[in-house]
Design a protein around this motif. Structure first.
Motif, PDB file in Angstrom:
ATOM      1  N   HIS A  17      -8.690   5.659  -0.744  1.00 57.30           N
ATOM      2  CA  HIS A  17      -8.152   4.600  -1.596  1.00 57.30           C
ATOM      3  C   HIS A  17      -6.627   4.554  -1.557  1.00 57.30           C
ATOM      4  O   HIS A  17      -6.042   3.493  -1.776  1.00 57.30           O
ATOM      5  CB  HIS A  17      -8.678   4.764  -3.022  1.00 57.30           C
ATOM      6  CG  HIS A  17     -10.156   4.602  -3.083  1.00 57.30           C
ATOM      7  ND1 HIS A  17     -11.015   5.682  -3.024  1.00 57.30           N
ATOM      8  CD2 HIS A  17     -10.936   3.500  -3.140  1.00 57.30           C
ATOM      9  CE1 HIS A  17     -12.256   5.230  -3.056  1.00 57.30           C
ATOM     10  NE2 HIS A  17     -12.240   3.916  -3.123  1.00 57.30           N
ATOM     11  N   ALA A  18      -5.992   5.671  -1.270  1.00 55.55           N
ATOM     12  CA  ALA A  18      -4.535   5.663  -1.101  1.00 55.55           C
ATOM     13  C   ALA A  18      -4.161   4.787   0.095  1.00 55.55           C
ATOM     14  O   ALA A  18      -3.237   3.967   0.011  1.00 55.55           O
ATOM     15  CB  ALA A  18      -4.011   7.085  -0.924  1.00 55.55           C
ATOM     16  N   ALA A  19      -4.876   4.933   1.199  1.00 59.99           N
ATOM     17  CA  ALA A  19      -4.602   4.101   2.377  1.00 59.99           C
ATOM     18  C   ALA A  19      -4.897   2.634   2.097  1.00 59.99           C
ATOM     19  O   ALA A  19      -4.143   1.747   2.521  1.00 59.99           O
ATOM     20  CB  ALA A  19      -5.412   4.588   3.573  1.00 59.99           C
ATOM     21  N   VAL A  20      -5.969   2.379   1.354  1.00 55.10           N
ATOM     22  CA  VAL A  20      -6.345   1.001   1.030  1.00 55.10           C
ATOM     23  C   VAL A  20      -5.250   0.310   0.218  1.00 55.10           C
ATOM     24  O   VAL A  20      -5.056  -0.901   0.332  1.00 55.10           O
ATOM     25  CB  VAL A  20      -7.698   0.975   0.274  1.00 55.10           C
ATOM     26  CG1 VAL A  20      -7.972  -0.381  -0.334  1.00 55.10           C
ATOM     27  CG2 VAL A  20      -8.822   1.394   1.207  1.00 55.10           C
ATOM     28  N   ILE A  21      -4.516   1.069  -0.573  1.00 60.20           N
ATOM     29  CA  ILE A  21      -3.435   0.502  -1.381  1.00 60.20           C
ATOM     30  C   ILE A  21      -2.107   0.514  -0.624  1.00 60.20           C
ATOM     31  O   ILE A  21      -1.421  -0.506  -0.539  1.00 60.20           O
ATOM     32  CB  ILE A  21      -3.309   1.256  -2.718  1.00 60.20           C
ATOM     33  CG1 ILE A  21      -4.533   0.980  -3.570  1.00 60.20           C
ATOM     34  CG2 ILE A  21      -2.030   0.871  -3.451  1.00 60.20           C
ATOM     35  CD1 ILE A  21      -4.659   1.842  -4.796  1.00 60.20           C
ATOM     36  N   PHE A  22      -1.728   1.663  -0.069  1.00 57.55           N
ATOM     37  CA  PHE A  22      -0.389   1.805   0.497  1.00 57.55           C
ATOM     38  C   PHE A  22      -0.185   1.088   1.826  1.00 57.55           C
ATOM     39  O   PHE A  22       0.917   0.591   2.091  1.00 57.55           O
ATOM     40  CB  PHE A  22      -0.017   3.280   0.640  1.00 57.55           C
ATOM     41  CG  PHE A  22       0.164   3.985  -0.677  1.00 57.55           C
ATOM     42  CD1 PHE A  22       0.920   3.416  -1.693  1.00 57.55           C
ATOM     43  CD2 PHE A  22      -0.432   5.210  -0.908  1.00 57.55           C
ATOM     44  CE1 PHE A  22       1.089   4.057  -2.906  1.00 57.55           C
ATOM     45  CE2 PHE A  22      -0.273   5.861  -2.117  1.00 57.55           C
ATOM     46  CZ  PHE A  22       0.496   5.285  -3.119  1.00 57.55           C
ATOM     47  N   VAL A  23      -1.205   1.018   2.665  1.00 57.92           N
ATOM     48  CA  VAL A  23      -1.022   0.368   3.971  1.00 57.92           C
ATOM     49  C   VAL A  23      -0.772  -1.134   3.808  1.00 57.92           C
ATOM     50  O   VAL A  23       0.197  -1.664   4.382  1.00 57.92           O
ATOM     51  CB  VAL A  23      -2.201   0.686   4.927  1.00 57.92           C
ATOM     52  CG1 VAL A  23      -2.130  -0.171   6.185  1.00 57.92           C
ATOM     53  CG2 VAL A  23      -2.203   2.168   5.281  1.00 57.92           C
ATOM     54  N   PRO A  24      -1.569  -1.879   3.011  1.00 61.82           N
ATOM     55  CA  PRO A  24      -1.232  -3.294   2.804  1.00 61.82           C
ATOM     56  C   PRO A  24       0.112  -3.499   2.088  1.00 61.82           C
ATOM     57  O   PRO A  24       0.830  -4.452   2.391  1.00 61.82           O
ATOM     58  CB  PRO A  24      -2.385  -3.822   1.949  1.00 61.82           C
ATOM     59  CG  PRO A  24      -3.514  -2.904   2.231  1.00 61.82           C
ATOM     60  CD  PRO A  24      -2.887  -1.553   2.442  1.00 61.82           C
ATOM     61  N   LEU A  25       0.453  -2.591   1.169  1.00 60.85           N
ATOM     62  CA  LEU A  25       1.765  -2.702   0.519  1.00 60.85           C
ATOM     63  C   LEU A  25       2.895  -2.511   1.525  1.00 60.85           C
ATOM     64  O   LEU A  25       3.922  -3.198   1.458  1.00 60.85           O
ATOM     65  CB  LEU A  25       1.894  -1.695  -0.618  1.00 60.85           C
ATOM     66  CG  LEU A  25       1.212  -2.050  -1.927  1.00 60.85           C
ATOM     67  CD1 LEU A  25       1.335  -0.896  -2.925  1.00 60.85           C
ATOM     68  CD2 LEU A  25       1.780  -3.329  -2.512  1.00 60.85           C
ATOM     69  N   LEU A  26       2.720  -1.578   2.453  1.00 61.66           N
ATOM     70  CA  LEU A  26       3.715  -1.402   3.514  1.00 61.66           C
ATOM     71  C   LEU A  26       3.818  -2.675   4.345  1.00 61.66           C
ATOM     72  O   LEU A  26       4.928  -3.130   4.656  1.00 61.66           O
ATOM     73  CB  LEU A  26       3.363  -0.212   4.413  1.00 61.66           C
ATOM     74  CG  LEU A  26       4.188  -0.080   5.696  1.00 61.66           C
ATOM     75  CD1 LEU A  26       5.675   0.086   5.395  1.00 61.66           C
ATOM     76  CD2 LEU A  26       3.667   1.062   6.553  1.00 61.66           C
ATOM     77  N   ALA A  27       2.688  -3.253   4.720  1.00 61.93           N
ATOM     78  CA  ALA A  27       2.699  -4.478   5.527  1.00 61.93           C
ATOM     79  C   ALA A  27       3.457  -5.590   4.803  1.00 61.93           C
ATOM     80  O   ALA A  27       4.348  -6.233   5.385  1.00 61.93           O
ATOM     81  CB  ALA A  27       1.273  -4.915   5.852  1.00 61.93           C
ATOM     82  N   LEU A  28       3.150  -5.800   3.542  1.00 61.32           N
ATOM     83  CA  LEU A  28       3.815  -6.848   2.765  1.00 61.32           C
ATOM     84  C   LEU A  28       5.292  -6.526   2.559  1.00 61.32           C
ATOM     85  O   LEU A  28       6.166  -7.372   2.775  1.00 61.32           O
ATOM     86  CB  LEU A  28       3.112  -7.013   1.417  1.00 61.32           C
ATOM     87  CG  LEU A  28       3.681  -8.074   0.489  1.00 61.32           C
ATOM     88  CD1 LEU A  28       3.589  -9.443   1.127  1.00 61.32           C
ATOM     89  CD2 LEU A  28       2.943  -8.051  -0.836  1.00 61.32           C
ATOM     90  N   GLY A  29       5.587  -5.300   2.155  1.00 61.06           N
ATOM     91  CA  GLY A  29       6.970  -4.914   1.899  1.00 61.06           C
ATOM     92  C   GLY A  29       7.843  -4.987   3.140  1.00 61.06           C
ATOM     93  O   GLY A  29       9.001  -5.425   3.071  1.00 61.06           O
TER      94      GLY A  29
END
Length: 158
Positions: A17-29
């Motif tokens: 779930h950390a990857a599910v949250i942080f990877v899309p946030l990295l993409a957007l950021g």
């Protein structure tokens, strides 16, 4: 193994779930950082942090998923479930490498532009923006496919 179980629960279930949250946030950021220059000084620290945390979370998820997969194989998993998990593992591997690439490119851009008033030549700025948008789009696609195939493996009927 360290990436196998914690108190009887697979580590993969705990960390994915950390990857599910942080990877899309990295993409957007990273897209926002690359395209919206006036915001760089405000969001640079957060994007740099995501560029470190997201690839780590994707890597830990991938390694723990491999441990879970190997344990399931040793318990006799086969058939359609194995085929779905093979796809899930392939998507997870691609997601890990794409998130690492996106993280590295993003960190380089943040490092080069972090100083107050620092700017890159226009061609370099455009090149970074194109590479980041492409990597972010691919990362977003593969994180979705990884999650969807994982959910199918757990909750699907086959």
């Amino acid at each position: 193994m360290v990436f196998d179980q914690v108190n009887g629960l697979p580590v993969h279930i705990l960390v994915l779930h950390a990857a599910v949250i942080f990877v899309p946030l990295l993409a957007l950021g990273s897209i926002v950082y690359a395209l919206v220059k006036p915001w760089r000084s405000k969001i640079g620290w957060a994007v740099a942090l995501l560029a470190i945390v997201a690839p780590i979370s994707a890597t830990v998820s991938k390694l723990s998923g491999t441990e879970l997969y190997n344990r399931l194989l040793s318990q006799g998993m086969s058939g359609p479930g194995k085929v779905i998990l093979d796809d899930h593992m392939n998507y997870g591997t691609i997601t890990m490498w794409l998130s690492i690439a996106l993280g590295v490119v993003t960190l380089v851009l943040v490092f080069l532009t972090a100083r107050s008033g620092a700017s890159l030549p226009k061609v370099a700025d455009i090149a970074f923006a194109v590479v980041i948008v492409v990597l972010a789009a691919l990362t977003g696609y593969y994180i979705f496919e990884t999650g969807d195939s994982g959910a199918t493996a757990v909750w699907g009927t086959y």
